[in-house]
Scaffold this active site. Structure first.
Site, PDB file in Angstrom:
ATOM      1  N   CYS A 129       0.666  -1.435   0.077  1.00 27.30           N
ATOM      2  CA  CYS A 129      -0.005  -0.013  -0.233  1.00 27.30           C
ATOM      3  C   CYS A 129       0.889   1.322   0.032  1.00 27.30           C
ATOM      4  CB  CYS A 129      -0.875  -0.020   1.325  1.00 27.30           C
ATOM      5  SG  CYS A 129       0.121  -0.327   2.734  1.00 27.30           S
ATOM      6  N   HIS A 243      -2.957   6.289   4.595  1.00 27.86           N
ATOM      7  CA  HIS A 243      -1.581   6.760   4.583  1.00 27.86           C
ATOM      8  C   HIS A 243      -1.301   7.972   4.183  1.00 27.86           C
ATOM      9  CE1 HIS A 243      -1.034   2.513   5.790  1.00 27.86           C
ATOM     10  NE2 HIS A 243      -0.516   2.296   4.840  1.00 27.86           N
TER      11      HIS A 243
END
Ligand code: A2P
Length: 335
Positions: A129, A243
């Protein structure tokens, strides 16, 4: 493949549940649907397009008749079951790290290297990711002003460690505010109101953890260029699902910021949020539940005088573009 039989291995997990939502939202032409998880979840009901589906226990024969298998149940499950799914005729899109460095498995971000998909031998790997989110911000610039070196610091959400980790953040936050004792279970340290070095295993020789080395190696594989230097510092913070990353780029030549901004704005899957006057830039809360990666704080490195070093800040939903959305975008290329 017009109406493929789709299976999701790990359907009850954070990414698995999102895979279902993304398939539905993007009108993926699902013929049959098989939902697989551990024995603990067998018999549980999940909904897809208003219909109930029973979760089945993942077994060796679960992939009979399946055309596309989306895996998100962890590396060891992928290692064992993905080859069985391929044997039974399925193409696997795997979210785990099990096959990412396998030369036979393309590692794909569809906006960046879609052409690699055609070289698959049954398994296509979904990148890590943090790597996906970083490269969505870096690649549009790299195309114009080739990148020599990336220094990146991540601020990673709990979702990367799965649904149980998100629940731990929820529970610990309540307990912390209630003055109760915090007992970490999923993460090694308290995740609520804290910041700590990424919980993946650390190479004591070079001082980089596994998450950081994934960002190095996967960048090389996706961009087909091992000469790009990548030096990451991966950190967990107490956000739920998006994130954030602070990125420093050393380029082969001077960049002009207008072209950089334009390249980012025109790139599919990227939104520029870069309002210096309002001090308004990408934030994990705003990036949550969004398909696009947000990029801002676009500026020259103040200590570099020739315009060949840039600073950026980006945020992306770890469960969506960092996992489920990217996997479904890959699957769409198989239709
Ligand atoms: P279950 O919910 O039955 O444990 P997450 O990444 O959010 O932790 O989710 C992990 C996913 O992988 C869940 O769907 C989980 O199912 C599934 N899973 C974990 N262990 C196994 C196993 N041994 N066999 C099949 N699925 C598994």
């Amino acid at each position: 493949m017009s109406q493929p039989h789709v299976a999701i291995a790990g359907a009850t997990g954070a990414v698995g549940q999102e895979l279902l939502r993304v398939l539905e939202k993007r009108n993926f032409p699902v013929g049959e649907l098989t939902l697989l998880a551990s024995a603990r979840s067998a018999g549980k009901t999940m909904q897809f397009r208003g219909k109930d589906y029973k979760v089945q226990e993942l077994k060796e024969d679960s992939f009979r008749g399946v055309n596309i298998a989306l895996f998100s149940a962890g590396g060891s499950i992928s290692k064992k079951f993905a080859p069985l799914a391929v044997q039974d005729g399925a193409v696997v899109v795997d979210n785990s790290s099990a096959f990412r460095m396998d030369p036979d498995a393309p590692l794909v971000v569809p906006e960046i290297n879609p052409e690699d998909i055609q070289n698959h031998k049954g398994i296509i790997a979904n990148p890590n990711c943090s790597t996906i989110i970083m490269l969505m911000a870096v690649y549009p610039i790299h195309k114009l002003f080739p990148v020599k070196k990336i220094i990146v610091s991540t601020y990673q959400a709990s979702s990367g460690a799965g649904a149980v980790a998100m629940e731990e953040l929820r529970t610990q936050s309540r307990d912390f505010l209630d003055g109760k004792e915090i007992k970490p279970q999923v993460f090694p340290y308290p995740i609520a109101f804290n910041v700590f070095s990424h919980n993946s295993s650390m190479d004591v020789e070079n001082g980089y953890n596994q998450e950081e080395m994934k960002m190095v190696k996967e960048t090389h594989k996706i961009l087909h260029d091992d000469s790009i230097r990548v030096s990451p510092t991966c950190i967990r913070i107490s956000t739920f699902r998006a994130h954030a990353e602070s990125i420093h780029l050393e380029l082969e030549k001077k960049a002009d910021l207008e072209s950089v901004r334009k390249a980012l704005s025109n790139f599919p899957g990227v939104q520029v949020i870069d309002d210096r006057k309002a001090n308004y830039f990408p934030m994990p809360l705003e990036a949550s539940d969004q398909d696009d990666v947000f990029v801002g704080r676009i500026r020259y490195d103040v200590g570099n005088s020739d315009g060949s070093e840039l600073e950026l800040f980006c945020c992306g939903d770890q469960i969506l573009k960092g996992a489920a959305l990217n996997a479904v975008q890959i699957a769409e290329k198989l239709l």
